[in-house]
Design a protein around this motif. Structure first.
Motif, short mmCIF file in Angstrom:
data_model
loop_
_atom_site.label_atom_id
_atom_site.label_comp_id
_atom_site.label_asym_id
_atom_site.label_seq_id
_atom_site.Cartn_x
_atom_site.Cartn_y
_atom_site.Cartn_z
N PRO A 20 0.83 -1.21 0.00
CA PRO A 20 0.00 0.00 0.00
C PRO A 20 0.86 1.26 0.00
CG PRO A 20 -0.04 -1.04 2.15
CD PRO A 20 0.69 -1.98 1.24
N VAL A 21 0.41 2.26 -0.74
CA VAL A 21 1.13 3.53 -0.88
C VAL A 21 0.28 4.65 -0.29
CG1 VAL A 21 1.86 5.28 -2.55
CG2 VAL A 21 2.49 2.89 -2.90
N ASN A 22 0.91 5.50 0.51
CA ASN A 22 0.27 6.71 1.02
C ASN A 22 1.25 7.86 0.89
OD1 ASN A 22 -2.47 6.07 2.38
ND2 ASN A 22 -1.11 4.42 3.08
N GLY A 23 0.80 8.98 0.34
CA GLY A 23 1.74 10.09 0.16
C GLY A 23 1.07 11.39 -0.20
N ARG A 24 1.90 12.34 -0.64
CA ARG A 24 1.43 13.68 -0.98
C ARG A 24 2.25 14.23 -2.14
NH1 ARG A 24 -1.72 15.85 3.20
NH2 ARG A 24 -1.45 17.98 2.46
N VAL A 25 1.65 15.20 -2.82
CA VAL A 25 2.34 15.96 -3.86
C VAL A 25 2.32 17.42 -3.46
CG1 VAL A 25 2.45 16.54 -6.30
CG2 VAL A 25 1.51 14.35 -5.61
N ARG A 26 3.48 18.05 -3.52
CA ARG A 26 3.57 19.48 -3.22
C ARG A 26 4.25 20.13 -4.41
NH1 ARG A 26 3.55 22.58 1.68
NH2 ARG A 26 4.80 24.49 1.54
N GLY A 27 3.46 20.69 -5.30
CA GLY A 27 4.03 21.20 -6.54
C GLY A 27 4.54 20.05 -7.38
N GLU A 28 5.85 20.03 -7.64
CA GLU A 28 6.47 18.96 -8.42
C GLU A 28 7.21 17.96 -7.52
OE1 GLU A 28 8.85 21.41 -11.00
OE2 GLU A 28 7.37 21.25 -12.61
N LEU A 29 7.02 18.07 -6.22
CA LEU A 29 7.68 17.17 -5.29
C LEU A 29 6.71 16.11 -4.79
CD1 LEU A 29 9.69 19.75 -3.13
CD2 LEU A 29 10.47 18.46 -5.13
N ILE A 30 7.16 14.86 -4.76
CA ILE A 30 6.33 13.75 -4.31
C ILE A 30 7.00 13.08 -3.13
CG2 ILE A 30 7.40 12.23 -6.05
CD1 ILE A 30 4.84 10.58 -6.05
N THR A 31 6.21 12.71 -2.13
CA THR A 31 6.68 11.90 -1.02
C THR A 31 5.64 10.83 -0.75
OG1 THR A 31 5.64 13.35 0.63
CG2 THR A 31 7.94 13.82 0.06
N PHE A 32 6.10 9.59 -0.49
CA PHE A 32 5.16 8.54 -0.12
C PHE A 32 5.90 7.42 0.61
CE2 PHE A 32 6.55 7.28 -4.39
CZ PHE A 32 6.78 5.91 -4.26
N THR A 33 5.13 6.61 1.30
CA THR A 33 5.69 5.45 1.97
C THR A 33 5.09 4.19 1.35
OG1 THR A 33 3.96 5.51 3.67
CG2 THR A 33 6.03 6.67 4.15
N ALA A 34 5.89 3.14 1.32
CA ALA A 34 5.44 1.85 0.81
C ALA A 34 6.33 0.76 1.40
CB ALA A 34 5.51 1.81 -0.71
N GLY A 35 5.74 -0.19 2.10
CA GLY A 35 6.50 -1.29 2.67
C GLY A 35 7.58 -0.86 3.64
N GLY A 36 7.33 0.20 4.39
CA GLY A 36 8.30 0.66 5.36
C GLY A 36 9.38 1.55 4.79
N ALA A 37 9.39 1.76 3.49
CA ALA A 37 10.38 2.63 2.84
C ALA A 37 9.78 4.01 2.59
CB ALA A 37 10.86 2.02 1.54
N GLU A 38 10.63 5.01 2.64
CA GLU A 38 10.20 6.39 2.40
C GLU A 38 10.77 6.87 1.07
OE1 GLU A 38 11.46 8.75 5.68
OE2 GLU A 38 10.33 7.62 7.16
N TYR A 39 9.86 7.26 0.17
CA TYR A 39 10.25 7.70 -1.17
C TYR A 39 10.06 9.20 -1.29
CZ TYR A 39 9.98 2.79 -2.68
OH TYR A 39 10.17 1.44 -2.83
N THR A 40 11.03 9.88 -1.88
CA THR A 40 10.90 11.29 -2.23
C THR A 40 11.38 11.45 -3.67
OG1 THR A 40 13.12 11.86 -1.44
CG2 THR A 40 11.30 12.06 0.13
N GLY A 41 10.84 12.43 -4.37
CA GLY A 41 11.27 12.63 -5.74
C GLY A 41 10.73 13.90 -6.34
N ARG A 42 11.27 14.26 -7.48
CA ARG A 42 10.80 15.42 -8.24
C ARG A 42 10.19 14.93 -9.54
NH1 ARG A 42 11.19 20.81 -8.33
NH2 ARG A 42 12.57 20.81 -6.51
N ILE A 43 9.00 15.45 -9.83
CA ILE A 43 8.28 15.07 -11.04
C ILE A 43 8.68 15.99 -12.17
CG2 ILE A 43 5.98 14.74 -12.03
CD1 ILE A 43 5.18 14.87 -8.81
#
Length: 284
Positions: free
Chosen positions: A234-257
């Motif tokens: 399962p994925v839960n996260g947010r988008v702030r402008g072109e920045l994305i953050t989410f968690t999945a399987g205990g890992a924390e993902y961040t990135g630029r779209i």
């Protein structure tokens, strides 16, 4: 040859004439200022009544939007021009959109008094017929139903555009930040500033090195799944402008779209690694 006495009389007459002319000019100026339009709190407008935003909240709204000289600020329903003029004083180019022509002229007069006519501009226009696409920051003090009507247009702006409202919300689109001032801060009415960051539209299916990332988007909120082998995380996260953050399987993902690609990092425990995604089939 002019006698000294005649010369004195001539100079006296000239002095009296200049004084009279100056007094007449000042009287005319005073008369013009008396005739100048004076707005009344609660006066009826096209869509809303006019109530000025307290200056302390104007400052707070522009602070929250992080306005700089690089910005182009548009104030929707600009009233007496105070928000536009304040943004201009910060070095930004600013444009006020106002339907009442008397308020537009008053705003221009106020900008001239502050020496801000080069950066503070005003336009008589209908909000619903105005192009917002140049704006990097939008400010407004409108009623909730007007905000809702403008919301689709705002959501289509460039990701990262900052939107600040005095007090009134955008329905289910929750603010990213809010702040409320009090009497000590110089605000006694309509003292809440709400900030939204226009999110990139990323709903759909993305391909990653670890598997398929499927995202469902509600404004800035994200849900979905990340396929990892035979598992669906399962994925839960947010988008702030072109920045994305989410968690999945205990890992924390961040990135630029960036259009159809995402580049960023993933943290698992104390370890960090690069990750990327490209948009695949199933885009909505």
């Amino acid at each position: 040859m002019i006698s000294p006495r005649c010369l004195r009389h001539s100079l006296l007459a000239l002095s009296m004439s200049l004084i009279a002319a100056g007094a007449a000019a000042q009287a005319q100026k005073d008369q013009q200022e008396q005739k100048q339009f004076q707005p009344q709190v609660g006066q009826q407008g096209k869509d809303v009544v006019w109530v000025p935003t307290p200056q302390a909240l104007v400052d707070k709204m522009l602070d929250m939007a992080k306005v700089t000289p690089k910005d182009f600020v548009m104030d929707l329903g600009s009233g007496d021009g105070r928000t536009v003029i304040t943004a201009a004083k910060r070095g930004a180019r600013a444009l006020g959109i106002e339907y009442n022509p008397d308020m537009v002229e008053l705003s221009k007069h106020n900008a001239a008094k502050e020496g801000m006519t080069d950066k503070a501009q005003f336009q008589k226009a209908d909000l619903f017929e105005t192009d917002f696409s140049r704006a990097t920051v939008i400010t407004m003090f409108l009623l909730p139903d007007i905000n809702l009507k403008l919301r689709p247009k705002i959501l289509n702006l460039k990701p990262g555009t900052r939107v600040v409202s005095n007090t009134f919300t955008m329905g289910e689109w929750e603010a990213d930040e809010s702040a409320t001032l009090d009497d000590k801060a110089g605000c006694s009415y309509y003292c809440t500033a709400l900030l939204w960051i226009v999110p990139a539209k990323i709903e759909g299916t993305w391909q990653t090195a670890n598997g398929e990332l499927t995202l469902r988007q509600t404004f800035q909120k994200l849900q979905g799944t990340l396929k990892s082998g035979e598992r669906l995380l399962p994925v839960n996260g947010r988008v702030r402008g072109e920045l994305i953050t989410f968690t999945a399987g205990g890992a924390e993902y961040t990135g630029r779209i960036n259009g159809s690609a995402i580049e960023g990092s993933v943290k698992t425990g104390g370890n960090s690694a690069h990750w990327s995604a490209t948009r695949g089939a199933g885009r909505s």
